[in-house]
Every structure is written in C-alpha cells, then in structure tokens.
Design an enzyme around this catalytic site. Structure first.
Site, short mmCIF file in Angstrom:
data_model
loop_
_atom_site.label_atom_id
_atom_site.label_comp_id
_atom_site.label_asym_id
_atom_site.label_seq_id
_atom_site.Cartn_x
_atom_site.Cartn_y
_atom_site.Cartn_z
N THR A 1 -0.88 -3.72 -2.38
CA THR A 1 -0.24 -2.54 -2.45
C THR A 1 -0.74 -1.52 -1.00
O THR A 1 -2.02 -2.01 -0.89
CB THR A 1 -0.20 -1.78 -3.76
N ARG B 1 10.64 -3.82 -14.05
CA ARG B 1 9.24 -3.44 -14.22
C ARG B 1 8.81 -2.38 -12.97
O ARG B 1 9.08 -2.45 -12.06
CB ARG B 1 8.33 -4.74 -14.01
N VAL B 2 8.13 -1.53 -13.59
CA VAL B 2 7.57 -0.47 -12.87
C VAL B 2 6.18 -0.25 -13.14
O VAL B 2 5.60 -0.19 -14.27
CB VAL B 2 8.23 1.03 -12.96
N GLY B 3 5.29 -0.18 -12.05
CA GLY B 3 3.81 -0.07 -12.12
C GLY B 3 3.42 1.29 -12.13
O GLY B 3 4.12 2.20 -12.55
N ASP B 4 2.09 1.41 -11.87
CA ASP B 4 1.42 2.78 -11.67
C ASP B 4 1.76 3.49 -10.43
O ASP B 4 1.77 4.73 -10.40
CB ASP B 4 -0.01 2.62 -11.46
N THR C 1 -5.02 1.08 -6.48
CA THR C 1 -4.37 -0.17 -6.34
C THR C 1 -5.08 -1.02 -7.59
O THR C 1 -6.32 -0.85 -8.03
CB THR C 1 -4.73 -0.98 -5.19
N GLY C 2 -4.43 -2.09 -8.06
CA GLY C 2 -5.02 -2.75 -9.07
C GLY C 2 -3.87 -3.43 -10.07
O GLY C 2 -2.78 -3.09 -9.75
#
Ligand code: ASP
Length: 299
Positions: free
Chosen positions: A165, A193-196, A216-217
């Site tokens: 990212t 799916r949605v991440g942070d 990131t992560g």
C-alpha cells in the site's frame, strides 16, 4: 516564521525490502510532494501529489498496480485528511478509476460527506471527469498465480504477504499537517472487503493539535486498534512520534497478532517511521535531509 516543510511517504511493509525500482519511485514521489511544499503549497496537495506518483507507477499496491480481490476485480480504497479543519475524504471499493486519491479529494471538496463506496463512488468520480483506470496485466498475472497456490488459508496467506500500500504525510509552511493512503487492499480478499486505509482514525489521521499519521499493515488489526487515532492521541499528549507509534504498534501486535508500519509526523516537525514488520519501504525529506530506505525503526 514559516514552518519547515516536511514530507514522508511509504510504499508498504512486509518481509521483503524494496526493489531498486520501488525505491526510485518513492524518491520521485517524495520530490513531487516536496516541490509543492517548497512552492508554498498546502500539505494536502503535497500528499495527494506524492500519492498520484505512487498510484501511477504500477509497481505498488495502489492505482493500476493494485491487488485483485478473490473474484479478480480491483476494488480500491483511498483517503485524505487535513489537520487544520479536520476535513477528510475517502472512497472504498471503487473500481476502474485510475487515481482513487483524486476521488477521495473530490469527496472532501465537493460533498458534505467523508466516505463514498463502490459503484456510486465510481460514478461520482466519473461525473467529476476523473480518468478511468484498469487492472494491469501484472496484477492479473499475480492474482492467477496466487489463486493457484492458495490452499484455503487465505487470511494466513494475506498476513505473510508484502503489504505494498502507499501513503504520505506532510507539514506545510503554514504549519498544517495532512495525511493520505491509497491501496488495493490485501492478497485474495473476499470480494467487498474493505481494510483500514479509507477509515479515518484507522488507516490515517491528521490533526494540527497532534500531527499526521499514515499506516500500512494488517488492515483488520489496524481497524480494531484504531491505530492512527491512537497514535494521534499519543502525540497530543506530547509523546515523541517514535514512542507514540511504537506503543501503538506493540499493542497491536500483542492484542491482535497484527503487524504493520506507521509514518508519524508531529505538528512541530518531528517525525518517525516505525514498523513491526521486517521492512518498511519509506522516504522522508526535510530541508537538505533526505532518506529513502527499506528499513527504519524496527521494533
Ligand atoms: N493496510 C492495507 C489493508 O489492509 C494493506 C497494506 O498496508 O498494504 O488494506
């Protein structure tokens, strides 16, 4: 007296160092963002400008280089935030838009909202004449190869993969901070799916009373901890950037087993790049000091 301009960018974190090409693109992104700041431009423009360079490179998990979801679609997330007014804009699950970070900026500037999703976000972006984008052949080939090797343990696989990212934080000469992130998410995500990254307070945060943060992560873990906001609260309590980031990333590892990295830039110009992964691809520039590297403060 004008504040000393500072910009930090990242190209993700994980078990591998950056390639020469990735480090060269990080340097270009840094230069593009820093030029905005030295020209007297706002931190928000500097962050957006740097992220466009990374999205357009096709070699990070953003823009045309984005990872594909399990069904082969690229659904991208991006966000931006400005620390003087706490204005923020984000898009999640947006398809076929070349620069999701521009879409996030439009949400901030042209709507009373913070987050638009999916097809409606795409239509909104196209209505404002953003360029269409498509999956790169490289992303499709990588997706095919990953599908072949995945044995059902998708979450475990995603954890072990490089997280490439992109993100940036900046401090402009007027003393305002901004932060932004852009991503294709994680390897072989369940569709939808949605991440942070598009979640304010999780993937990024900017507040002139504290500073700017870009994460990131492992996105699910970053969301559960509320990582960016937690680091911001640490800064507001006068913790040095390195300590604020280290406390949050350590806590995240202990509580959720998640790993990651953070760009942290205090409103006073102090900054740190911290990671619990082996590597964090990052770069910073302030005055004559510049560094582009794959490892910073590993904890
Ligand atoms: N944090 C991103 C996500 O979970 C992945 C990354 O940092 O590369 O969507």
């Amino acid at each position: 007296m004008p504040a000393q301009a500072v910009i930090l960018v990242h190209g993700g974190c994980g078990p591998r160092p950056g390639t020469r090409q990735q480090l060269a693109v990080l340097r270009q992104a840094l230069a593009a963002g820093y030029a905005v700041l030295t020209g007297g431009g706002p931190a928000l423009d500097a962050v957006e400008r740097a992220i466009v360079v990374l999205e357009d490179s096709g070699i990070f998990n953003a823009g045309s280089g984005a990872r594909l979801q399990l069904d082969g679609a690229a659904r991208l997330d991006a966000s931006l935030m400005e620390g003087k007014t706490l204005r923020a804009g984000a898009v999640a699950g947006i398809e076929r838009i070349r620069n999701p970070i521009h879409a996030a900026r439009l949400v901030m500037d042209r709507t009373p909202h913070v987050l638009l999703i999916g097809e409606q976000a795409r239509r909104f972006a196209r209505l404002h004449h953003l360029r269409a984008g498509r999956r790169s052949p490289r992303s499709v080939a990588r997706w095919r190869a990953q599908l072949r090797t995945a044995d059902g343990a998708l979450v475990e696989l995603a954890r072990q993969m490089q997280k490439d990212t992109v993100g940036a934080v900046a401090l402009d000469q007027s003393g305002t901070v901004a932060a932004g992130v852009s991503t294709g998410g994680i390897t072989l995500m369940v569709p939808g799916r949605v991440g942070d990254s598009p979640i304010v307070g999780a993937g990024m945060y900017a507040d002139n009373r504290a500073g700017g943060i870009a994460m990131t992560g492992d996105g699910e873990c970053i969301i559960r901890i509320g990582a960016a906001k937690e680091i911001s609260l640490g800064l507001a309590r006068r913790r040095p950037p390195g300590s604020a980031a280290a406390e949050t990333l350590r806590g995240m590892r202990q509580l959720t087993q998640g790993t990651g990295g953070a760009l942290v830039l205090g409103a006073d110009g102090r900054f740190a790049l911290v990671h619990t992964t082996e590597y964090l691809l990052g770069a910073y520039r302030t005055g004559h000091e510049q560094r582009v590297a794959s490892r910073f403060r590993k904890i």
